[in-house]
Design a protein around this motif. Sequence first.
Motif, PDB file in Angstrom:
ATOM      1  N   ILE A  19      21.733  -6.110 -56.937  1.00  0.00           N
ATOM      2  CA  ILE A  19      21.498  -5.029 -55.982  1.00  0.00           C
ATOM      3  C   ILE A  19      20.082  -4.469 -56.145  1.00  0.00           C
ATOM      4  CG2 ILE A  19      22.266  -2.725 -55.270  1.00  0.00           C
ATOM      5  CD1 ILE A  19      25.070  -3.534 -56.076  1.00  0.00           C
ATOM      6  N   GLU A  20      19.660  -4.277 -57.423  1.00  0.00           N
ATOM      7  CA  GLU A  20      18.313  -3.725 -57.636  1.00  0.00           C
ATOM      8  C   GLU A  20      17.238  -4.689 -57.145  1.00  0.00           C
ATOM      9  OE1 GLU A  20      18.183  -2.719 -61.782  1.00  0.00           O
ATOM     10  OE2 GLU A  20      19.663  -1.121 -61.489  1.00  0.00           O
ATOM     11  N   ASP A  21      17.423  -5.978 -57.457  1.00  0.00           N
ATOM     12  CA  ASP A  21      16.397  -6.951 -57.084  1.00  0.00           C
ATOM     13  C   ASP A  21      16.324  -7.166 -55.573  1.00  0.00           C
ATOM     14  OD1 ASP A  21      15.985  -7.168 -59.717  1.00  0.00           O
ATOM     15  OD2 ASP A  21      17.002  -9.107 -59.976  1.00  0.00           O
ATOM     16  N   ASN A  22      17.439  -6.921 -54.884  1.00  0.00           N
ATOM     17  CA  ASN A  22      17.458  -7.240 -53.457  1.00  0.00           C
ATOM     18  C   ASN A  22      17.686  -6.008 -52.580  1.00  0.00           C
ATOM     19  OD1 ASN A  22      17.497 -10.403 -53.425  1.00  0.00           O
ATOM     20  ND2 ASN A  22      18.863  -9.732 -55.064  1.00  0.00           N
TER      21      ASN A  22
ATOM     22  N   THR B 271      16.276  -6.296 -49.040  1.00  0.00           N
ATOM     23  CA  THR B 271      17.028  -7.206 -48.169  1.00  0.00           C
ATOM     24  C   THR B 271      18.342  -6.564 -47.729  1.00  0.00           C
ATOM     25  OG1 THR B 271      16.212  -8.899 -49.676  1.00  0.00           O
ATOM     26  CG2 THR B 271      17.763  -9.603 -47.983  1.00  0.00           C
ATOM     27  N   LEU B 272      19.042  -5.963 -48.701  1.00  0.00           N
ATOM     28  CA  LEU B 272      20.313  -5.309 -48.382  1.00  0.00           C
ATOM     29  C   LEU B 272      20.089  -4.186 -47.380  1.00  0.00           C
ATOM     30  CD1 LEU B 272      21.884  -5.156 -51.952  1.00  0.00           C
ATOM     31  CD2 LEU B 272      22.853  -6.336 -49.980  1.00  0.00           C
ATOM     32  N   GLY B 273      19.023  -3.412 -47.616  1.00  0.00           N
ATOM     33  CA  GLY B 273      18.734  -2.295 -46.723  1.00  0.00           C
ATOM     34  C   GLY B 273      18.471  -2.766 -45.304  1.00  0.00           C
ATOM     35  N   SER B 274      17.674  -3.817 -45.155  1.00  0.00           N
ATOM     36  CA  SER B 274      17.354  -4.226 -43.790  1.00  0.00           C
ATOM     37  C   SER B 274      18.566  -4.862 -43.119  1.00  0.00           C
ATOM     38  CB  SER B 274      16.137  -5.162 -43.762  1.00  0.00           C
ATOM     39  OG  SER B 274      16.436  -6.362 -44.399  1.00  0.00           O
TER      40      SER B 274
ATOM     41  N   GLY C 293      26.552  -9.790 -42.258  1.00  0.00           N
ATOM     42  CA  GLY C 293      27.188 -11.101 -42.140  1.00  0.00           C
ATOM     43  C   GLY C 293      26.232 -12.223 -42.510  1.00  0.00           C
ATOM     44  N   GLY C 294      24.958 -12.019 -42.220  1.00  0.00           N
ATOM     45  CA  GLY C 294      23.960 -13.017 -42.593  1.00  0.00           C
ATOM     46  C   GLY C 294      23.952 -13.231 -44.101  1.00  0.00           C
ATOM     47  N   LEU C 295      24.090 -12.120 -44.839  1.00  0.00           N
ATOM     48  CA  LEU C 295      24.111 -12.229 -46.301  1.00  0.00           C
ATOM     49  C   LEU C 295      25.369 -12.942 -46.775  1.00  0.00           C
ATOM     50  CD1 LEU C 295      22.793  -8.717 -47.408  1.00  0.00           C
ATOM     51  CD2 LEU C 295      21.555 -10.878 -47.306  1.00  0.00           C
TER      52      LEU C 295
ATOM     53  N   ALA D 162      27.722  -7.462 -49.817  1.00  0.00           N
ATOM     54  CA  ALA D 162      27.619  -7.338 -48.354  1.00  0.00           C
ATOM     55  C   ALA D 162      28.960  -6.918 -47.766  1.00  0.00           C
ATOM     56  CB  ALA D 162      27.164  -8.664 -47.753  1.00  0.00           C
ATOM     57  N   THR D 163      30.052  -7.479 -48.301  1.00  0.00           N
ATOM     58  CA  THR D 163      31.374  -7.121 -47.797  1.00  0.00           C
ATOM     59  C   THR D 163      31.664  -5.634 -48.022  1.00  0.00           C
ATOM     60  OG1 THR D 163      32.171  -9.328 -48.324  1.00  0.00           O
ATOM     61  CG2 THR D 163      33.826  -7.627 -47.991  1.00  0.00           C
TER      62      THR D 163
END
Lengths: 236, 227
Positions: free
Chosen positions: B20-23, B26-29, B177-179, B196-197
């Motif tokens: 989560i920290e590293d990404n 990406t998660l935010g966008s 969903g992309g993740l 992501a879920t």
Amino acid sequence: MNIFSEALTWLNDPLNWTNPDGVFALLGQHLALSGAALLLALVVAWPLGVWLGATGRGGTITVVVSNVTRAVPTMALLSLLPLTALGFGPQSVVPALALFGVPPLLATAYTGMREVDPDARDAAHGMGFSRSGMLFKVELPLAVPQLASGFRTAAVQIVATTTLAALFNGGGLGEIISRGFGLGLAKGGGEILAGGILVAGLALIVEGVLAVGEKYVTPIALRDLSRTKARVSMSV
Amino acid sequence: MSLSIGLDDPRNPWFSWSYIEDNAATLGSALLEHLELTVVSVVVAAVISIPLGILSARSRLAATVILSGSGVLYTIPSLAVFALLAPFLGQSLITVEVGLVMYAMLIIVRATLTGLRQVPPDVIDAAGGMGYSRVHLLTRVELPLAVPSIMTGLRIATVSTVAMVTIGAVVGHGGLGGLILTGFRNNLYKPQILTATILCIALALAFEVLLSLVTRLMTPWTRGRTS
């Protein structure tokens, strides 16, 4: 209309139908997965819904179940279950699909039982029916319209959801769409469209067949009644 | 994540803070895209569907046409809808939006129709007797009384849309969903799929709570009644 003709060409190629991973094989897989999922959902949801309805308990349970499943993305279950101890294959695809059939089955079984006319219950009681006799000879027959409409909703929902299994190597007709997207729009556009047509066609056929079936199993005396009930239950 | 790691590899746990920290970016966008897709499609669907619902409350023919038409569209699996649209609209946001709007519409039209049909005839008669015009009757009496039903429809449509956005991943615009999809396709990377879920379900719950609050604020007259 280039893409249309590409899709038609794809659909007209007999090899695309008879190949080991062709339409016929995938259709068989699709129906087997959907059928197994529907069966699993029925085994879980009907007895539970009938019991909750008969005892008058669990109105909130049915609401909670349907709200929660609505929020769970199908994609998530189809991708997560294979990673658990279940492993890849039908044993993880089927339960994931079954989950989406449970809410309509549960809700209709529950309301079907709740809405049995109390006078009919009293009359059966007065005639000396045992509890199980009452259930099988009076309550369940009167709940048939609701049960049938829940069956139809669940079946259509599951057949539709099975399409997504293909995105996670689960098989079924969605494979055609998934393969097409894998090739990219320029190369696979015709295959994507052909797959879309096949999947949409299957869903509409299943819906149509079950609509006829639903009418057929509903006792004549209950038909008008079920139509108004169906309309009410369709409304949010 | 092009490392070759197995399912039971310790580098592939169910949950990982470091993922989560590293990404976080990406998660935010992905979350933002998810949010945008949901809000835009529900708003567009509402703008189209509420008038359609009013129309179907007025005319039996319109009700039959609109409800059976949207019912047929609703039967078509979402993946098939994207497959039927993508070759023409491209792998674009438009394809995803059109699909999502279609599904949300059915729910909102039905909810509007149900709400308007539930307005007691006595109330309409009374308003008519007080000299309300058709327009005022609709905007000041019927629609306000239909608000609870319409809001329920919006809530259900929003929660369903949050879940359905994920399927847009096949067209390349599926938010979280992309993740899920790339997490599955690249080494079955569990932390990505599960995070992501969870975000997706949390987003659905947040909408549920927010819209329930809005409904309460919009219908002060229902407060104090037993729910």
